[in-house]
Design an enzyme around this catalytic site. Structure first.
Site, mmCIF file in Angstrom:
data_model
loop_
_atom_site.group_PDB
_atom_site.id
_atom_site.type_symbol
_atom_site.label_atom_id
_atom_site.label_comp_id
_atom_site.label_asym_id
_atom_site.label_seq_id
_atom_site.Cartn_x
_atom_site.Cartn_y
_atom_site.Cartn_z
ATOM 1 N N HIS A 110 2.211 3.135 -3.131
ATOM 2 C CA HIS A 110 2.094 4.573 -2.880
ATOM 3 C C HIS A 110 0.724 5.022 -3.401
ATOM 4 O O HIS A 110 0.338 4.640 -4.521
ATOM 5 C CB HIS A 110 3.226 5.349 -3.566
ATOM 6 N N ASP A 151 10.112 6.953 -3.069
ATOM 7 C CA ASP A 151 9.091 6.774 -4.128
ATOM 8 C C ASP A 151 9.706 6.848 -5.524
ATOM 9 O O ASP A 151 9.099 7.374 -6.453
ATOM 10 C CB ASP A 151 7.998 7.853 -3.999
HETATM 11 C C1 GRF Z 1 -2.704 3.791 2.500
HETATM 12 O O1 GRF Z 1 -3.246 4.914 1.832
HETATM 13 C C2 GRF Z 1 -1.377 3.445 1.877
HETATM 14 O O2 GRF Z 1 -1.297 3.740 0.503
HETATM 15 C C3 GRF Z 1 -0.452 4.341 2.595
HETATM 16 O O3 GRF Z 1 -0.879 4.228 3.945
HETATM 17 C C4 GRF Z 1 -2.319 4.147 3.942
HETATM 18 C C5 GRF Z 1 -2.813 3.153 4.960
HETATM 19 O O4 GRF Z 1 -2.441 1.886 4.546
HETATM 20 N N1 GRF Z 1 0.927 3.943 2.389
HETATM 21 P P1 GRF Z 1 -2.866 0.571 5.414
HETATM 22 O O5 GRF Z 1 -4.352 0.632 5.647
HETATM 23 O O6 GRF Z 1 -2.095 0.627 6.714
HETATM 24 O O7 GRF Z 1 -2.475 -0.573 4.539
#
Ligand code: GRF
Length: 209
Positions: A110, A151
């Site tokens: 998160h 969460d």
């Molecule tokens: C990131 O900020 C992650 O923390 C949130 O989604 C965003 C994109 O994640 N859960 P990713 O590039 O798809 O891993």
């Protein structure tokens, strides 16, 4: 060898960090058996395919009955015989039946220091907009076990990131990903694969032994 399934919904930069750190040996004794997405267009699936990792995607839109969809998701995951499910940029509702079946074996990244800026409506860029709006001096990321509440599960690792003058939500999101998410999610997987993560009275104990 710990087998993991990684759930993705978007760009997959956290998945890429896991792939790269397995390749580099920073994550030991772990293989990605499956990358699953609720979004067949997720670029994260392309990253998995480029790494030769099996992918499956299934959208809830194809099902009239949500329960049928969730049963199908559980069936797909079960077929890959995984030890751990990693939610990495996953915007999919995780059904209680999956949480029950894999209790203590689902983790999530998160993009804030839980319990700040988390819960319903706090995902993606919104998290960073709210942090900047509140005027916090420090934010960061959290890896936690997943339970039935959003969460809410026991916290495994956190990493702080300082707010900088002139930060926009986009700049802050990128720095939190680079300096925190892509560091602590692979680290958490490596610790779990090494049997160093235990849950005691709903708190996580990490043993260095
Ligand atoms: C990131 O900020 C992650 O923390 C949130 O989604 C965003 C994109 O994640 N859960 P990713 O590039 O798809 O891993």
């Amino acid at each position: 060898m710990m087998r993991i399934a990684v759930f993705v919904s978007g760009g997959g930069t956290n998945l890429q960090a896991i792939i790269d750190k397995i390749t580099s040996g920073e994550i030991k004794n772990t293989e990605i058996a499956l990358v699953f997405s609720n979004n067949k267009s997720a670029y994260a699936l392309e990253r998995a395919k480029a790494a030769g990792i099996e992918t499956r995607s299934l959208s809830a839109k194809k099902f009239n009955d949500r329960d049928e969809y969730y049963d199908r998701v559980v069936e797909i995951v079960d077929a890959y015989d995984v030890d751990l499910i990693v939610l990495a940029g996953c915007l999919m509702y995780i059904p209680p039946r999956l949480i029950e079946k894999y209790r203590g074996r689902i983790i999530n990244i998160h993009p804030s220091l839980i319990p700040s800026f988390c819960g319903k409506g706090y995902y993606g860029l919104t998290v960073h907009e709210k942090a900047l709006e509140r005027g916090v001096k420090v934010t960061g990321a959290t890896v936690h076990f997943v339970d039935e509440k959003l969460d809410n599960g026991p916290i495994i690792l956190q990493k702080a990131v300082e707010i900088q003058e002139g930060d926009t939500p986009e700049l802050l999101q990128r720095r939190v990903m680079e300096q925190a998410e892509w560091v602590i999610l692979p680290k958490a997987i490596d610790l779990i694969a090494a049997g160093k993560v235990k849950i005691c009275e709903n708190k996580v104990i990490i043993t260095e032994a």
